[in-house]
Design a protein around this motif. Structure first.
Motif, PDB file in Angstrom:
ATOM      1  N   PHE A 170     131.888  90.529 -21.111  1.00  0.00           N
ATOM      2  CA  PHE A 170     132.361  90.533 -22.486  1.00  0.00           C
ATOM      3  C   PHE A 170     133.874  90.563 -22.526  1.00  0.00           C
ATOM      4  O   PHE A 170     134.524  90.841 -21.521  1.00  0.00           O
ATOM      5  CB  PHE A 170     131.760  91.689 -23.299  1.00  0.00           C
ATOM      6  CG  PHE A 170     132.010  93.061 -22.736  1.00  0.00           C
ATOM      7  CD1 PHE A 170     131.140  93.617 -21.807  1.00  0.00           C
ATOM      8  CD2 PHE A 170     133.089  93.831 -23.166  1.00  0.00           C
ATOM      9  CE1 PHE A 170     131.343  94.894 -21.312  1.00  0.00           C
ATOM     10  CE2 PHE A 170     133.291  95.112 -22.671  1.00  0.00           C
ATOM     11  CZ  PHE A 170     132.420  95.640 -21.740  1.00  0.00           C
ATOM     12  N   ASN A 209     126.668  81.509 -18.025  1.00  0.00           N
ATOM     13  CA  ASN A 209     127.214  81.781 -19.352  1.00  0.00           C
ATOM     14  C   ASN A 209     128.561  82.442 -19.136  1.00  0.00           C
ATOM     15  O   ASN A 209     128.681  83.370 -18.341  1.00  0.00           O
ATOM     16  CB  ASN A 209     126.285  82.709 -20.136  1.00  0.00           C
ATOM     17  CG  ASN A 209     124.946  82.059 -20.373  1.00  0.00           C
ATOM     18  OD1 ASN A 209     124.877  80.936 -20.837  1.00  0.00           O
ATOM     19  ND2 ASN A 209     123.873  82.760 -20.028  1.00  0.00           N
ATOM     20  N   MET A 215     132.795  83.598 -20.324  1.00  0.00           N
ATOM     21  CA  MET A 215     133.870  83.888 -21.269  1.00  0.00           C
ATOM     22  C   MET A 215     135.150  83.389 -20.618  1.00  0.00           C
ATOM     23  O   MET A 215     135.380  83.620 -19.433  1.00  0.00           O
ATOM     24  CB  MET A 215     133.998  85.395 -21.537  1.00  0.00           C
ATOM     25  CG  MET A 215     132.794  86.089 -22.127  1.00  0.00           C
ATOM     26  SD  MET A 215     132.420  85.622 -23.822  1.00  0.00           S
ATOM     27  CE  MET A 215     133.890  86.083 -24.690  1.00  0.00           C
ATOM     28  N   TYR A 228     137.439  82.345 -25.318  1.00  0.00           N
ATOM     29  CA  TYR A 228     136.368  81.397 -25.664  1.00  0.00           C
ATOM     30  C   TYR A 228     135.040  81.913 -25.154  1.00  0.00           C
ATOM     31  O   TYR A 228     134.955  82.517 -24.082  1.00  0.00           O
ATOM     32  CB  TYR A 228     136.631  80.017 -25.043  1.00  0.00           C
ATOM     33  CG  TYR A 228     137.776  79.277 -25.684  1.00  0.00           C
ATOM     34  CD1 TYR A 228     139.083  79.536 -25.298  1.00  0.00           C
ATOM     35  CD2 TYR A 228     137.561  78.317 -26.667  1.00  0.00           C
ATOM     36  CE1 TYR A 228     140.144  78.864 -25.880  1.00  0.00           C
ATOM     37  CE2 TYR A 228     138.616  77.644 -27.256  1.00  0.00           C
ATOM     38  CZ  TYR A 228     139.903  77.928 -26.857  1.00  0.00           C
ATOM     39  OH  TYR A 228     140.952  77.266 -27.436  1.00  0.00           O
ATOM     40  N   TRP A 229     133.981  81.625 -25.917  1.00  0.00           N
ATOM     41  CA  TRP A 229     132.614  81.950 -25.547  1.00  0.00           C
ATOM     42  C   TRP A 229     131.917  80.638 -25.219  1.00  0.00           C
ATOM     43  O   TRP A 229     131.976  79.696 -26.006  1.00  0.00           O
ATOM     44  CB  TRP A 229     131.940  82.629 -26.754  1.00  0.00           C
ATOM     45  CG  TRP A 229     130.568  83.165 -26.563  1.00  0.00           C
ATOM     46  CD1 TRP A 229     130.218  84.449 -26.350  1.00  0.00           C
ATOM     47  CD2 TRP A 229     129.326  82.433 -26.632  1.00  0.00           C
ATOM     48  NE1 TRP A 229     128.860  84.589 -26.261  1.00  0.00           N
ATOM     49  CE2 TRP A 229     128.275  83.350 -26.427  1.00  0.00           C
ATOM     50  CE3 TRP A 229     128.990  81.083 -26.829  1.00  0.00           C
ATOM     51  CZ2 TRP A 229     126.934  82.993 -26.427  1.00  0.00           C
ATOM     52  CZ3 TRP A 229     127.655  80.706 -26.836  1.00  0.00           C
ATOM     53  CH2 TRP A 229     126.642  81.670 -26.625  1.00  0.00           C
ATOM     54  N   ASP A 264     128.180  78.967 -23.473  1.00  0.00           N
ATOM     55  CA  ASP A 264     126.908  79.191 -22.802  1.00  0.00           C
ATOM     56  C   ASP A 264     126.587  78.024 -21.870  1.00  0.00           C
ATOM     57  O   ASP A 264     127.327  77.043 -21.786  1.00  0.00           O
ATOM     58  CB  ASP A 264     125.785  79.477 -23.802  1.00  0.00           C
ATOM     59  CG  ASP A 264     125.366  78.246 -24.584  1.00  0.00           C
ATOM     60  OD1 ASP A 264     124.596  78.403 -25.544  1.00  0.00           O
ATOM     61  OD2 ASP A 264     125.806  77.124 -24.248  1.00  0.00           O
ATOM     62  N   GLY A 285     133.633  88.729 -27.784  1.00  0.00           N
ATOM     63  CA  GLY A 285     132.319  88.165 -27.539  1.00  0.00           C
ATOM     64  C   GLY A 285     131.708  88.734 -26.290  1.00  0.00           C
ATOM     65  O   GLY A 285     132.399  89.372 -25.475  1.00  0.00           O
ATOM     66  N   GLN A 323     128.244  88.000 -23.303  1.00  0.00           N
ATOM     67  CA  GLN A 323     127.148  87.148 -22.842  1.00  0.00           C
ATOM     68  C   GLN A 323     125.998  88.012 -22.391  1.00  0.00           C
ATOM     69  O   GLN A 323     126.178  89.129 -21.912  1.00  0.00           O
ATOM     70  CB  GLN A 323     127.627  86.275 -21.668  1.00  0.00           C
ATOM     71  CG  GLN A 323     128.677  85.261 -22.025  1.00  0.00           C
ATOM     72  CD  GLN A 323     128.094  84.057 -22.754  1.00  0.00           C
ATOM     73  OE1 GLN A 323     126.899  84.031 -23.081  1.00  0.00           O
ATOM     74  NE2 GLN A 323     128.923  83.066 -23.029  1.00  0.00           N
ATOM     75  N   SER A 369     125.410  91.666 -24.785  1.00  0.00           N
ATOM     76  CA  SER A 369     125.786  91.365 -26.162  1.00  0.00           C
ATOM     77  C   SER A 369     125.005  92.200 -27.157  1.00  0.00           C
ATOM     78  O   SER A 369     125.527  92.570 -28.212  1.00  0.00           O
ATOM     79  CB  SER A 369     125.603  89.875 -26.455  1.00  0.00           C
ATOM     80  OG  SER A 369     124.241  89.524 -26.367  1.00  0.00           O
ATOM     81  N   SER A 374     128.196  94.098 -28.964  1.00  0.00           N
ATOM     82  CA  SER A 374     128.683  93.311 -30.114  1.00  0.00           C
ATOM     83  C   SER A 374     129.090  94.192 -31.275  1.00  0.00           C
ATOM     84  O   SER A 374     130.155  94.009 -31.870  1.00  0.00           O
ATOM     85  CB  SER A 374     127.621  92.311 -30.571  1.00  0.00           C
ATOM     86  OG  SER A 374     127.488  91.275 -29.638  1.00  0.00           O
TER      87      SER A 374
END
Lengths: 250, 195
Positions: free
Chosen positions: B5, B100, B102, B116-117, B119, B130, B132, B136, B140
């Protein structure tokens, strides 16, 4: 000019003096084509090209001139074999879009020039294919190096310039540029100088406006890179300021 | 199972990952670095199978280095992220990378940090914060509560500490240790055994 020799039959042969004759002949082809003058100003670039004599019966199409748009931030002049040139222009356009797809930003100008030149160079090493008989002058902008002017020839060599000229009148043009070019000139000053230099290096003693094809690239008020042709009244004004229509005294 | 994250302020961006490699019922390794330093100003935190993580990050890093050598300059953060996305998208219908990620970086041209996020399908979105994977579900809401547009780096780090505390308390998988990497205009800083 030397006529045929034993060592000029293939691209893949050096001559005893270490020269690649086929590549040199291809470069000579560019020197016989119409003149092109490129000038780098501090706020933009001018490319001015001499248009060939065309018959009254000729219908100009969208891209039948000497200046081609390659991407929003790059345009180029084409000297030499037009068919070879069209192929390369297309390759350049594809490469620009490929880069945009992968990176979501415009391709760096030198990167594009290098890509094309690598291709041209390949054909000087492969037996059975002739070199591309084209020379380009690229005018472009990227955020890394700002405005840049490049010249390439059929050998695949390229270099960046502040001012450059190719074609029939290039010797006169280059010596005048050496004298009269001022670094950090404005685009307007560069336009006048380009018109002057091109006018002097043209064949005819009294050039007319329809022999000039001029394009510029610069930033607009919003800071976006824009390119356009200089035509009609604007062209007339620049040519008049450059005293192109006054007949060349000896 | 990997925790990845991150948060981005104006002048800094960071990514936190756990440092364990687990296989079935075993925890094999506790010091795995899941955040690749792509260059001085960009980092890539990856969640996924070890081989895919390794293959993807190395492939991206080496290609970007080659690009830098060819052009003489580093790409911006957005261009780098878009490039990664295009590679994931290219591989998707032949041999997908199941990672996935970041992506965090400091953009020298725009003079700001970005996060940036992304997947494994190539969904790319610029975000302020964000996470993954399973993490999350837990972090979050904590990131949402702590985030402010003018957050300082210390505030960001303290938010991450809260996230780790939450994971430790509520996530069934015991995540042994975490590390954080921070990018600012001065480059990348690593903090191992972060908590």
């Amino acid at each position: 000019l030397k006529m045929s020799s034993k060592y000029d039959k293939k691209t893949t042969t050096f001559d005893p003096n270490g020269r690649l004759l086929q590549v040199e002949y291809a470069i000579e082809h560019i020197n016989q084509d119409g003149s092109v003058v490129g000038i780098l100003a501090k706020d933009g670039i001018v490319l001015a090209a001499e248009k060939k004599e065309v018959s009254k019966l000729f219908v100009p199409t969208r891209e039948s001139g000497k200046l081609y748009k390659i991407d929003d931030h790059i345009f180029a002049s084409l000297s030499g074999v037009v068919m070879d040139g069209n192929y390369m222009i297309d390759m350049a356009r594809v490469q620009c879009q490929r880069h945009l797809y992968a990176y979501h930003e415009p391709i760096y100008v030198e990167e594009l020039v290098k890509h094309l030149c690598n291709q041209m160079h390949y054909y000087t090493q492969v037996g059975g294919s002739r070199p591309f008989g084209v020379g380009f002058m690229f005018a472009g902008y990227d955020k890394q190096r700002g405005f840049q002017l490049y010249n390439s020839d059929p050998s695949g060599n390229y270099a960046a310039w502040r001012a450059q000229a190719t074609g029939k009148g290039c010797v006169t043009a280059i010596s005048q540029l050496k004298d009269d070019y001022k670094q950090d000139c404005t685009l307007d000053e560069a336009l006048v100088l380009a018109a002057q230099v091109l006018g002097k290096s043209m064949d005819s003693a009294t050039p007319s406006a329809d022999k000039f094809e001029i394009g510029v690239i610069k930033k607009n008020e919003a800071g976006e890179v824009v390119q356009r042709r200089i035509e009609g009244e604007e062209l007339q004004k620049i040519l008049t300021t450059a005293k192109v229509f006054e007949s060349k005294g000896k | 199972m990997d925790a990845v994250f991150g948060i981005a302020g104006k002048e800094w961006a960071l990514i936190v990952t756990d440092t364990a490699v687990n296989r079935s019922i075993f925890s094999l390794v506790h010091d795995e670095d899941k955040i690749t330093e792509i260059n001085q100003y960009k980092i890539l935190g990856c969640a996924g199978e070890q081989q895919d993580r390794y293959a993807f990050t190395n492939y991206i890093k080496r290609n970007l280095e080659l690009q830098e050598m060819r052009t003489g300059c580093e790409l911006g953060v957005e261009a780098t992220a878009q490039y990664m996305r295009s590679e994931l998208a290219k591989a998707l219908r032949s041999g997908p990378y199941q990672v996935n990620v970041m992506i965090a970086g400091y953009d020298l041209h725009e003079q700001r940090a970005k996060l940036y996020w992304m997947d494994y399908l190539g969904t790319l979105q610029q975000v302020n914060k964000g996470a993954q994977g399973y993490a999350s579900y837990f972090v979050s809401s904590i990131l949402d509560n702590h985030f402010r547009a003018d957050m300082t780096l210390d505030q960001g780090l303290s938010a991450c500490k809260q996230c780790i505390k939450e994971l430790r308390t509520r996530f069934t998988i015991n995540q042994h240790s975490f590390q954080v990497k921070i990018v600012t205009r001065d480059g990348t800083k690593v903090m191992k055994d972060f908590e």
